[in-house]
Design a protein around this motif. Structure first.
Motif, PDB file in Angstrom:
ATOM      1  N   ALA A 137       0.841  -1.200   0.000  1.00  0.00           N
ATOM      2  CA  ALA A 137       0.000   0.000   0.000  1.00  0.00           C
ATOM      3  C   ALA A 137       0.875   1.249   0.000  1.00  0.00           C
ATOM      4  CB  ALA A 137      -0.900   0.002   1.231  1.00  0.00           C
ATOM      5  N   ALA A 138       0.388   2.300  -0.630  1.00  0.00           N
ATOM      6  CA  ALA A 138       1.077   3.593  -0.636  1.00  0.00           C
ATOM      7  C   ALA A 138       0.410   4.512   0.381  1.00  0.00           C
ATOM      8  CB  ALA A 138       1.022   4.222  -2.019  1.00  0.00           C
ATOM      9  N   VAL A 139       1.217   5.131   1.241  1.00  0.00           N
ATOM     10  CA  VAL A 139       0.703   6.089   2.223  1.00  0.00           C
ATOM     11  C   VAL A 139       0.646   7.461   1.556  1.00  0.00           C
ATOM     12  CG1 VAL A 139       1.003   7.114   4.503  1.00  0.00           C
ATOM     13  CG2 VAL A 139       1.727   4.738   4.104  1.00  0.00           C
ATOM     14  N   ILE A 140      -0.551   7.947   1.308  1.00  0.00           N
ATOM     15  CA  ILE A 140      -0.749   9.202   0.576  1.00  0.00           C
ATOM     16  C   ILE A 140      -0.747  10.397   1.525  1.00  0.00           C
ATOM     17  CG2 ILE A 140      -2.270  10.450  -0.991  1.00  0.00           C
ATOM     18  CD1 ILE A 140      -1.032   7.902  -2.161  1.00  0.00           C
ATOM     19  N   LYS A 141      -1.283  10.199   2.709  1.00  0.00           N
ATOM     20  CA  LYS A 141      -1.447  11.298   3.654  1.00  0.00           C
ATOM     21  C   LYS A 141      -1.562  10.709   5.050  1.00  0.00           C
ATOM     22  CE  LYS A 141      -4.933  14.873   4.799  1.00  0.00           C
ATOM     23  NZ  LYS A 141      -6.206  15.493   4.367  1.00  0.00           N
ATOM     24  N   ARG A 142      -1.099  11.437   6.047  1.00  0.00           N
ATOM     25  CA  ARG A 142      -1.214  10.981   7.438  1.00  0.00           C
ATOM     26  C   ARG A 142      -2.060  11.968   8.245  1.00  0.00           C
ATOM     27  NH1 ARG A 142       1.834   6.627   8.820  1.00  0.00           N
ATOM     28  NH2 ARG A 142       3.562   6.067   7.425  1.00  0.00           N
ATOM     29  N   GLY A 143      -2.977  11.423   9.027  1.00  0.00           N
ATOM     30  CA  GLY A 143      -3.829  12.234   9.884  1.00  0.00           C
ATOM     31  C   GLY A 143      -4.197  11.462  11.132  1.00  0.00           C
TER      32      GLY A 143
ATOM     33  N   LEU B 162     -20.305   7.765  -4.900  1.00  0.00           N
ATOM     34  CA  LEU B 162     -18.879   7.493  -5.064  1.00  0.00           C
ATOM     35  C   LEU B 162     -18.111   8.689  -5.626  1.00  0.00           C
ATOM     36  CD1 LEU B 162     -19.106   3.846  -6.464  1.00  0.00           C
ATOM     37  CD2 LEU B 162     -18.723   4.585  -4.109  1.00  0.00           C
ATOM     38  N   SER B 163     -18.708   9.851  -5.601  1.00  0.00           N
ATOM     39  CA  SER B 163     -18.021  11.087  -5.973  1.00  0.00           C
ATOM     40  C   SER B 163     -17.344  11.663  -4.731  1.00  0.00           C
ATOM     41  CB  SER B 163     -19.025  12.105  -6.520  1.00  0.00           C
ATOM     42  OG  SER B 163     -19.962  12.448  -5.498  1.00  0.00           O
ATOM     43  N   ALA B 164     -16.521  12.694  -4.922  1.00  0.00           N
ATOM     44  CA  ALA B 164     -15.838  13.322  -3.784  1.00  0.00           C
ATOM     45  C   ALA B 164     -16.840  13.839  -2.757  1.00  0.00           C
ATOM     46  CB  ALA B 164     -14.943  14.456  -4.280  1.00  0.00           C
ATOM     47  N   ALA B 165     -17.932  14.446  -3.226  1.00  0.00           N
ATOM     48  CA  ALA B 165     -18.937  14.986  -2.304  1.00  0.00           C
ATOM     49  C   ALA B 165     -19.607  13.864  -1.517  1.00  0.00           C
ATOM     50  CB  ALA B 165     -19.976  15.791  -3.075  1.00  0.00           C
ATOM     51  N   GLY B 166     -19.955  12.778  -2.202  1.00  0.00           N
ATOM     52  CA  GLY B 166     -20.594  11.662  -1.519  1.00  0.00           C
ATOM     53  C   GLY B 166     -19.676  11.001  -0.508  1.00  0.00           C
ATOM     54  N   ILE B 167     -18.410  10.850  -0.876  1.00  0.00           N
ATOM     55  CA  ILE B 167     -17.432  10.244   0.034  1.00  0.00           C
ATOM     56  C   ILE B 167     -17.253  11.116   1.270  1.00  0.00           C
ATOM     57  CG2 ILE B 167     -14.992   9.635   0.291  1.00  0.00           C
ATOM     58  CD1 ILE B 167     -15.063   8.964  -2.762  1.00  0.00           C
ATOM     59  N   LYS B 168     -17.120  12.414   1.057  1.00  0.00           N
ATOM     60  CA  LYS B 168     -16.888  13.319   2.187  1.00  0.00           C
ATOM     61  C   LYS B 168     -18.052  13.293   3.168  1.00  0.00           C
ATOM     62  CE  LYS B 168     -15.348  17.972   3.372  1.00  0.00           C
ATOM     63  NZ  LYS B 168     -14.855  19.268   2.839  1.00  0.00           N
ATOM     64  N   LYS B 169     -19.262  13.274   2.665  1.00  0.00           N
ATOM     65  CA  LYS B 169     -20.423  13.246   3.558  1.00  0.00           C
ATOM     66  C   LYS B 169     -20.419  11.982   4.417  1.00  0.00           C
ATOM     67  CE  LYS B 169     -25.467  13.623   3.610  1.00  0.00           C
ATOM     68  NZ  LYS B 169     -25.606  12.557   4.611  1.00  0.00           N
ATOM     69  N   ARG B 170     -20.242  10.839   3.799  1.00  0.00           N
ATOM     70  CA  ARG B 170     -20.244   9.567   4.530  1.00  0.00           C
ATOM     71  C   ARG B 170     -19.084   9.506   5.519  1.00  0.00           C
ATOM     72  NH1 ARG B 170     -22.615   4.841   2.437  1.00  0.00           N
ATOM     73  NH2 ARG B 170     -21.482   3.785   4.125  1.00  0.00           N
ATOM     74  N   LEU B 171     -17.931   9.990   5.093  1.00  0.00           N
ATOM     75  CA  LEU B 171     -16.744   9.947   5.957  1.00  0.00           C
ATOM     76  C   LEU B 171     -16.910  10.866   7.155  1.00  0.00           C
ATOM     77  CD1 LEU B 171     -13.887   9.044   6.609  1.00  0.00           C
ATOM     78  CD2 LEU B 171     -13.023  10.717   4.944  1.00  0.00           C
ATOM     79  N   CYS B 172     -17.423  12.068   6.936  1.00  0.00           N
ATOM     80  CA  CYS B 172     -17.623  12.994   8.049  1.00  0.00           C
ATOM     81  C   CYS B 172     -18.643  12.449   9.051  1.00  0.00           C
ATOM     82  CB  CYS B 172     -18.056  14.363   7.519  1.00  0.00           C
ATOM     83  SG  CYS B 172     -16.753  15.288   6.689  1.00  0.00           S
TER      84      CYS B 172
ATOM     85  N   MET C 213      -9.406  16.580   1.502  1.00  0.00           N
ATOM     86  CA  MET C 213      -8.490  17.709   1.408  1.00  0.00           C
ATOM     87  C   MET C 213      -8.337  18.441   2.737  1.00  0.00           C
ATOM     88  SD  MET C 213      -6.644  19.161  -1.056  1.00  0.00           S
ATOM     89  CE  MET C 213      -7.538  18.830  -2.575  1.00  0.00           C
ATOM     90  N   ASP C 214      -9.453  18.729   3.419  1.00  0.00           N
ATOM     91  CA  ASP C 214      -9.390  19.489   4.666  1.00  0.00           C
ATOM     92  C   ASP C 214      -9.756  18.631   5.883  1.00  0.00           C
ATOM     93  OD1 ASP C 214     -12.018  19.151   3.984  1.00  0.00           O
ATOM     94  OD2 ASP C 214     -12.617  21.235   4.352  1.00  0.00           O
ATOM     95  N   LEU C 215      -9.605  17.302   5.743  1.00  0.00           N
ATOM     96  CA  LEU C 215      -9.900  16.391   6.851  1.00  0.00           C
ATOM     97  C   LEU C 215      -8.614  15.814   7.414  1.00  0.00           C
ATOM     98  CD1 LEU C 215     -12.982  14.423   5.404  1.00  0.00           C
ATOM     99  CD2 LEU C 215     -12.977  16.474   6.853  1.00  0.00           C
ATOM    100  N   ASP C 216      -8.587  15.640   8.723  1.00  0.00           N
ATOM    101  CA  ASP C 216      -7.401  15.149   9.420  1.00  0.00           C
ATOM    102  C   ASP C 216      -7.421  13.617   9.443  1.00  0.00           C
ATOM    103  OD1 ASP C 216      -5.156  14.911  10.961  1.00  0.00           O
ATOM    104  OD2 ASP C 216      -6.103  15.535  12.839  1.00  0.00           O
ATOM    105  N   VAL C 217      -7.121  13.026   8.269  1.00  0.00           N
ATOM    106  CA  VAL C 217      -7.192  11.574   8.141  1.00  0.00           C
ATOM    107  C   VAL C 217      -5.928  11.035   7.461  1.00  0.00           C
ATOM    108  CG1 VAL C 217      -9.712  11.544   8.037  1.00  0.00           C
ATOM    109  CG2 VAL C 217      -8.377  11.690   5.911  1.00  0.00           C
TER     110      VAL C 217
END
Length: 292
Positions: free
Chosen positions: A172-178, A278-288, A198-202
């Motif tokens: 696996a590639a680590v893209i971002k750390r949060g 499965l769009s960025a908006a849909g992912i962000k809502k579910r993730l938040c 983009m603006d989530l601490d994940v």
């Protein structure tokens, strides 16, 4: 990605005389000139997927390295028994390249969809499953795996990521750390996941090898006891892998993927992504919602 695939396959044919390419009509026009260059080593067998896979297995048992190119559902579902009996059980290697991904051929109707391919092939021991999200990733994974003596499945997509991060086989590639959650994503979903986070601490982990699965990187990167999966396959495809990676840990798991239902709606691939969340908006809502 198809252009990268063609380059990679032709490089293999040029360098190794014991390799062959078998076409199932799909790609025959694109390889027309190459068939004239390699008349004995590139063959268009026609729409006969189970038979083509068995022919390829015979070649493999005779010492050749066959590559079969077709559309996802026609290789994975029509020829599943041949993949199992003729390759996995016989312990011979070959390459199976498919186009269409989950529903890239959206306007052709759901006979051409295959969000179940990875889930199905994960039931075959020793089957390598590669899910690149960019042309460069396809080339890297194909050159690493095409001659390794194992059956290797390469899932291509026409909707590639703009983020072309370097990848390694079975890593696996680590893209971002949060700190709030670990987001695990695959294949062509990387761009939307990066935008959503983009603006989530994940933490974001990106997988282009579905099997063998990299458990150790995931286990070492679990944060805040939360794993969120973003997969362009049937939802649930990787839940067992998440549980194995987190064995003995107190972890909450959620995610988003293609729902386990027949996709009877028509429209473009992107319209389906938005409809299914499965769009960025849909992912962000579910993730938040999951993080909070």
């Amino acid at each position: 990605m198809r252009a990268a695939m063609k380059r990679s396959v032709l490089d293999m044919l040029e360098e190794y005389s014991d390799t062959m390419l078998l076409l199932i009509d799909i790609g025959a026009f694109g390889f027309k000139d190459s068939m004239e260059q390699y008349p004995g080593r590139i063959k268009n067998i026609g729409i006969f997927e189970p038979g083509v896979v068995s022919i390829a297995a015979g070649m493999a048992l005779a010492g050749m390295v066959p590559t079969v190119y077709g559309i996802s559902p026609f290789i994975v579902q029509r020829a599943l028994e041949q993949l199992k009996l003729d390759f996995v059980y016989q312990k011979v290697g070959g390459n199976f390249i498919t186009t269409g991904a989950s529903y890239d051929f959206s306007v052709l109707g759901y006979s051409h969809y295959c969000p179940e391919d990875v889930q199905i092939l994960k039931t075959l021991p020793d089957m390598e499953i590669l899910v690149p999200g960019s042309p460069g990733q396809f080339e890297a994974l194909f050159h690493r795996c095409c001659l390794n003596g194992n059956p290797s499945y390469f899932r291509m997509t026409d909707f590639c990521n703009k983020h072309d991060v370097p990848v390694e086989f079975a890593k696996a590639a680590v893209i971002k750390r949060g700190r709030k959650a670990t987001v695990v994503t695959f294949a062509e979903m990387l761009d939307d996941v990066i935008e959503a986070c983009m603006d989530l601490d994940v933490t974001i982990l990106y997988y282009t090898t579905a099997a063998p699965f990299d458990y150790s990187t995931l286990r070492s990167c679990i944060v805040n006891h939360k794993i969120f999966i973003c997969q362009p396959f049937y939802e649930g495809t990787f839940y067992a892998d998440m549980l194995l990676a987190a064995k003995g840990l107190d972890v909450d798991i959620d995610g988003i993927g293609v729902p386990l239902e027949v996709l009877r709606t028509y429209g473009t691939k992107r319209e389906k992504d938005i409809q299914l969340g499965l769009s960025a908006a849909g992912i962000k809502k579910r993730l938040c919602d999951f993080i909070n």
